[in-house]
Design a protein around this motif. Structure first.
Motif, PDB file in Angstrom:
ATOM      1  N   TYR B 110       0.846  -1.165   0.045  1.00  0.00           N
ATOM      2  CA  TYR B 110      -0.064   0.037   0.200  1.00  0.00           C
ATOM      3  C   TYR B 110       0.879   1.495  -0.008  1.00  0.00           C
ATOM      4  CZ  TYR B 110      -4.037   2.666   1.440  1.00  0.00           C
ATOM      5  OH  TYR B 110      -5.235   3.544   1.487  1.00  0.00           O
ATOM      6  N   PHE B 111       1.297   1.775  -1.066  1.00  0.00           N
ATOM      7  CA  PHE B 111       2.093   3.155  -1.277  1.00  0.00           C
ATOM      8  C   PHE B 111       1.324   4.090  -2.138  1.00  0.00           C
ATOM      9  CE2 PHE B 111       5.131  -0.434  -0.301  1.00  0.00           C
ATOM     10  CZ  PHE B 111       5.661   0.180   0.892  1.00  0.00           C
ATOM     11  N   PRO B 112       0.272   4.611  -1.640  1.00  0.00           N
ATOM     12  CA  PRO B 112      -0.261   5.516  -2.380  1.00  0.00           C
ATOM     13  C   PRO B 112       0.722   6.870  -2.873  1.00  0.00           C
ATOM     14  CG  PRO B 112      -1.118   5.857  -0.304  1.00  0.00           C
ATOM     15  CD  PRO B 112      -0.104   4.561  -0.371  1.00  0.00           C
ATOM     16  N   SER B 113       0.711   7.070  -4.146  1.00  0.00           N
ATOM     17  CA  SER B 113       1.861   8.157  -4.691  1.00  0.00           C
ATOM     18  C   SER B 113       1.211   9.332  -4.838  1.00  0.00           C
ATOM     19  CB  SER B 113       2.262   7.444  -6.092  1.00  0.00           C
ATOM     20  OG  SER B 113       2.605   8.572  -6.884  1.00  0.00           O
ATOM     21  N   PRO B 114       1.960  10.227  -4.263  1.00  0.00           N
ATOM     22  CA  PRO B 114       1.398  11.552  -4.171  1.00  0.00           C
ATOM     23  C   PRO B 114       1.449  12.405  -5.649  1.00  0.00           C
ATOM     24  CG  PRO B 114       3.534  11.593  -2.927  1.00  0.00           C
ATOM     25  CD  PRO B 114       3.041  10.191  -3.432  1.00  0.00           C
ATOM     26  N   ALA B 115       2.665  11.971  -6.341  1.00  0.00           N
ATOM     27  CA  ALA B 115       2.817  12.329  -7.734  1.00  0.00           C
ATOM     28  C   ALA B 115       1.664  11.935  -8.777  1.00  0.00           C
ATOM     29  CB  ALA B 115       4.328  12.059  -8.230  1.00  0.00           C
ATOM     30  N   VAL B 116       1.190  10.643  -8.617  1.00  0.00           N
ATOM     31  CA  VAL B 116       0.117  10.225  -9.253  1.00  0.00           C
ATOM     32  C   VAL B 116      -1.289  11.239  -8.791  1.00  0.00           C
ATOM     33  CG1 VAL B 116      -1.137   8.350 -10.115  1.00  0.00           C
ATOM     34  CG2 VAL B 116       1.342   8.039  -9.780  1.00  0.00           C
ATOM     35  N   PHE B 117      -1.275  10.880  -7.533  1.00  0.00           N
ATOM     36  CA  PHE B 117      -2.733  11.575  -6.861  1.00  0.00           C
ATOM     37  C   PHE B 117      -2.802  13.105  -7.346  1.00  0.00           C
ATOM     38  CE2 PHE B 117      -4.894  13.776  -3.419  1.00  0.00           C
ATOM     39  CZ  PHE B 117      -6.128  13.164  -3.613  1.00  0.00           C
ATOM     40  N   VAL B 118      -1.816  13.572  -7.492  1.00  0.00           N
ATOM     41  CA  VAL B 118      -1.857  15.206  -7.816  1.00  0.00           C
ATOM     42  C   VAL B 118      -2.596  15.301  -9.162  1.00  0.00           C
ATOM     43  CG1 VAL B 118       0.283  15.558  -8.806  1.00  0.00           C
ATOM     44  CG2 VAL B 118      -0.946  17.469  -7.743  1.00  0.00           C
ATOM     45  N   TYR B 119      -2.394  14.304  -9.993  1.00  0.00           N
ATOM     46  CA  TYR B 119      -3.035  14.556 -11.477  1.00  0.00           C
ATOM     47  C   TYR B 119      -4.364  13.877 -11.527  1.00  0.00           C
ATOM     48  CZ  TYR B 119       1.106  16.522 -13.099  1.00  0.00           C
ATOM     49  OH  TYR B 119       2.305  17.199 -13.548  1.00  0.00           O
ATOM     50  N   THR B 120      -4.985  13.412 -10.525  1.00  0.00           N
ATOM     51  CA  THR B 120      -6.314  12.916 -10.608  1.00  0.00           C
ATOM     52  C   THR B 120      -7.430  14.132 -10.461  1.00  0.00           C
ATOM     53  OG1 THR B 120      -6.347  12.424  -8.094  1.00  0.00           O
ATOM     54  CG2 THR B 120      -5.558  10.718  -9.291  1.00  0.00           C
ATOM     55  N   LEU B 121      -6.992  15.292 -11.123  1.00  0.00           N
ATOM     56  CA  LEU B 121      -8.006  15.967 -11.076  1.00  0.00           C
ATOM     57  C   LEU B 121      -7.754  16.641 -12.647  1.00  0.00           C
ATOM     58  CD1 LEU B 121      -7.041  17.980  -7.964  1.00  0.00           C
ATOM     59  CD2 LEU B 121      -9.134  17.011  -8.388  1.00  0.00           C
ATOM     60  N   ALA B 122      -8.768  16.887 -13.328  1.00  0.00           N
ATOM     61  CA  ALA B 122      -8.478  17.129 -14.780  1.00  0.00           C
ATOM     62  C   ALA B 122      -8.058  18.710 -14.978  1.00  0.00           C
ATOM     63  CB  ALA B 122     -10.029  16.925 -15.609  1.00  0.00           C
ATOM     64  N   ASN B 123      -8.518  19.505 -13.996  1.00  0.00           N
ATOM     65  CA  ASN B 123      -8.273  20.916 -14.317  1.00  0.00           C
ATOM     66  C   ASN B 123      -6.779  21.257 -13.916  1.00  0.00           C
ATOM     67  OD1 ASN B 123      -9.041  20.417 -11.407  1.00  0.00           O
ATOM     68  ND2 ASN B 123      -8.205  22.474 -11.207  1.00  0.00           N
ATOM     69  N   ILE B 124      -6.070  20.140 -13.255  1.00  0.00           N
ATOM     70  CA  ILE B 124      -4.279  20.235 -13.263  1.00  0.00           C
ATOM     71  C   ILE B 124      -3.900  20.640 -14.459  1.00  0.00           C
ATOM     72  CG2 ILE B 124      -2.391  19.094 -12.820  1.00  0.00           C
ATOM     73  CD1 ILE B 124      -3.923  19.524 -10.353  1.00  0.00           C
ATOM     74  N   MET B 125      -4.579  20.049 -15.759  1.00  0.00           N
ATOM     75  CA  MET B 125      -4.097  20.610 -17.083  1.00  0.00           C
ATOM     76  C   MET B 125      -4.041  21.915 -17.524  1.00  0.00           C
ATOM     77  SD  MET B 125      -5.836  19.012 -20.786  1.00  0.00           S
ATOM     78  CE  MET B 125      -7.269  18.682 -19.824  1.00  0.00           C
TER      79      MET B 125
END
Lengths: 85, 207, 376
Positions: B110-125
């Motif tokens: 169980y190693f949730p990745s902050p670098a992946v999590f931050v892109y789990t929002l479409a408006n990050i684009m």
């Protein structure tokens, strides 16, 4: 220790998607943050996950992270002293 | 109320091809994955923006479209700073959401990745494009089943009528598993190519 | 430009299933945040709606098993708002849905993974109430809820719609919880916005909805007088050190409303209780000459309800106007930002005519909306 340093450089390039860099581009005493490799706050969080996943080291205090993620040299020394796997 | 708006530039990225104002500028081997394709384009154009490699596929796609579009449009910095950005798609960030979910599925690993999590929002684009081009204007991210020319037209006109933006960067940027589709266009009062929802829909379907 | 009013409203949260029930709890300083230990991550403080209570309330409207938790929360909230509203659904009525993560739990529960697509969620809500227009879905991180009010206002002002029902909602999922934990952003205590002792956010779940219209029929109406939604252009997750986007959003709203900062009676801030966010807000409010205005964060009552938060907190602000009460900023003790702010320590009676609601989120997004009491 040199093997660990090389391993760290490889996983940092891989984990933090530093596509433009090779292991040879990172000196042991290069600053990881700021003017050196230019890592940022998300990279720091990702390094904390890497320490936990690969070496069984749990960093909970962000300030502790700052002191550890100075350079490959400092990081390798810390890992060799604290690793649980 | 009638406001005459124009399309300044448009960019289309699909099927390993990039076109600007209807003219193809890049075409690559169709066997490539999207991220391989994106990397080739990045190298070819020598973007020199290492942050690109940290982005998820959705942000990479939006970033590439905006790079080509702004290169062509060549706007003054003071105009650029106030551009409204209105993007849309069907899958929001689900492509990356699934990747993040994988990091938490296995309780023994169980190693949730902050670098992946931050892109789990479409408006990050929108954030990535804003950072690259120092755009501090209006933002909105809409989700609809398919390219919704009506919604984008209504919101673009509203931003311009309400004097929130003089230029609006609109688009449909979708990434879902191995499928991707990008259509980005810049709308303003200036320019010569008339803008309407019918015209933009036609450009989207024929390019 | 047309005048646009915000009328009927409803909040579904752990504090209650109507706006009135929520306000009654807030006025007694009751919080929905408690320690939960049923997550596969470590125990943590969060504000979560009881499933049994939700299903019980929903059972009068439909089959609980057919809808996800978020859909039930949104439908219950909208049902309440629509029943209070002075207009009915027509082909000039918009349905606006704001959510950050939607049915993200469908990636890992008994519903089909397709349910996680936001247009699927939109269709469920649209069909339940028989909306005649395609739902407008906004997913713009943590500003979604308050941005949805701005979007509704802009569409109505430009005559695309006569009125709108706006609903915002998000659930507490392992997905978002683990993500914020990986950001080391979760507080080990119930969150303490703007406090010196704050250590991060508490997350929460809620759905909130409002009716927005170009026709006012009430004696004392709430008008939406200005808005702005600007980007920091600084960092995708870290708040701007200068508060740039929030400051620009506030300026944009003030300019549109043609009012001066000193006419604002109250600020409903975002106040997530992370070190950097609250500091950023203090800087932005100071730059906008608003540092003396009474201010609270409602995160101490609800936790951070993501895409619902801006809408939910705007509704509480509307009730502040109606009840002439400024509610205490729960969790606050000692000031912990570099610029003095006028934080509301105890709930007090005060006349509120104009208030500002703000929110900020990942992607460098910010939104500010101004509301004003109009007496006919």
């Amino acid at each position: 220790m040199d093997a660990l340093k090389k391993e760290l450089k490889e996983s940092i390039i891989e984990q933090l998607n530093l596509e433009d860099l090779n292991v040879d581009d990172i000196a042991d005493d290069d600053a990881l943050f700021g003017d050196g490799l230019g890592l940022d706050s998300i990279d720091a969080l990702e390094l904390i996950v890497m320490l936990d996943k690969d070496y069984g080291i749990k960093l909970t205090d962000p300030n502790e992270g700052k002191a550890v993620f100075v350079s490959i040299e400092v990081l390798a020394k810390y890992i060799s002293e604290h690793r649980t796997k | 109320m009638k406001t005459n708006l124009n399309i300044i530039t448009f960019c289309r990225i699909k099927n390993h091809s990039i076109s600007i104002n209807g003219k193809e500028v890049i075409q690559k081997d169709s066997q490539l994955t999207f991220s391989e394709f994106a990397k080739l384009v990045y190298k070819e154009k020598a973007f020199a923006y290492p942050k690109f490699f940290k982005m998820d596929n959705l942000s990479k796609l939006g970033f590439l479209a905006s790079e080509f579009l702004f290169e062509k449009a060549d706007l003054d910095a003071h105009i650029k700073e106030n551009i409204g950005i209105v993007l849309s798609n069907k899958s929001a960030s689900l492509d990356t959401d699934r990747k993040y979910q994988e990091t938490i599925n296995d309780k023994a690993n169980y190693f949730p990745s902050p670098a992946v999590f931050v892109y789990t929002l479409a408006n990050i684009m929108i954030g990535e494009i804003s950072i690259k081009h120092q755009i501090k204007g209006e933002n909105a991210f809409f989700v609809s089943d398919k390219f919704n020319e009506l919604l984008l037209e209504q919101y673009t006109v509203s931003l311009i009528q309400n004097k929130k933006s003089s230029h609006v960067l609109c688009g449909w940027i979708d990434v879902d598993k191995d499928k991707y589709d990008a259509f980005m266009y810049l709308v303003a009062k200036e320019g010569t190519q008339n803008y309407s929802k019918e015209i933009i829909k036609n450009i989207y379907t024929t390019n | 430009m047309k005048d646009v009013f915000i009328t009927a409203n409803s909040i579904i949260s752990p504090l209650g299933f109507t706006s009135e029930a929520n306000l009654a709890k807030i006025s007694k300083e009751h919080s929905g945040i408690i320690l939960h230990s049923d997550f596969s991550t470590s125990p943590c403080y969060a504000s979560i709606i009881n499933n049994k209570k939700l299903d019980q309330s929903f059972s009068t409207l439909g089959n609980s098993k057919m809808y996800t938790k978020l859909e039930k929360m949104m439908i219950l909230s909208l049902q309440d708002t629509i029943s209070q509203s002075t207009f009915t659904i027509s082909d000039k009525t918009a349905l606006i849905i704001a959510t950050t993560k939607g049915n993200i739990d469908a990636l890992n529960n008994n519903f089909k993974p397709e349910r996680a697509y936001l247009p699927v969620l939109g269709k469920k809500i649209q069909e339940f109430f028989g909306f005649k227009t395609e739902p407008i879905i906004i997913s713009n991180a943590c500003v979604s809820g308050i941005l949805a009010i701005a979007v509704a206002k802009r569409f109505i002002q430009n005559n695309y719609y006569d009125n709108a029902f706006v609903v915002g909602g998000d659930i507490v999922s392992e997905f978002t919880l683990s993500g914020f934990q990986s950001f080391q952003a979760i507080s080990d205590k119930p969150c303490k916005p703007f406090s010196k002792h704050r250590t991060g956010i508490s997350i929460g779940e809620a759905a909130a909805s409002v009716a927005i219209t170009n026709k006012n029929t009430e004696k004392e109406a709430i008008q939406i007088i200005g808005d702005g939604s600007c980007n920091d252009a600084n960092h995708i997750s870290g708040p701007s050190r200068t508060g740039e986007g929030l400051y620009l959003s506030i300026l944009s709203a003030l300019k549109e409303a043609k009012i001066q900062p000193e006419t604002i009676d109250y600020i409903s801030a975002h106040g997530t209780a992370t070190a950097f966010n609250d500091e950023m807000e203090a800087i932005a409010f100071n730059r906008a000459k608003l540092e003396h205005v009474p201010l609270n964060s409602l995160k101490g009552y609800y936790g951070h309800t993501l895409g619902a938060s801006g809408l939910l907190e705007a509704i509480v602000g509307i009730h502040s106007i109606k009840n002439n009460l400024l509610y205490s900023s729960l969790g606050f003790d000692e000031l912990g930002v570099s610029i003095p702010l006028n934080i509301i320590k105890n709930t007090i009676k005060a006349e509120v005519n104009t208030f500002l609601k703000t929110a900020s989120g990942f992607g460098g997004c910010n939104t500010a909306v101004l509301f004003k009491k109009m007496t006919l």
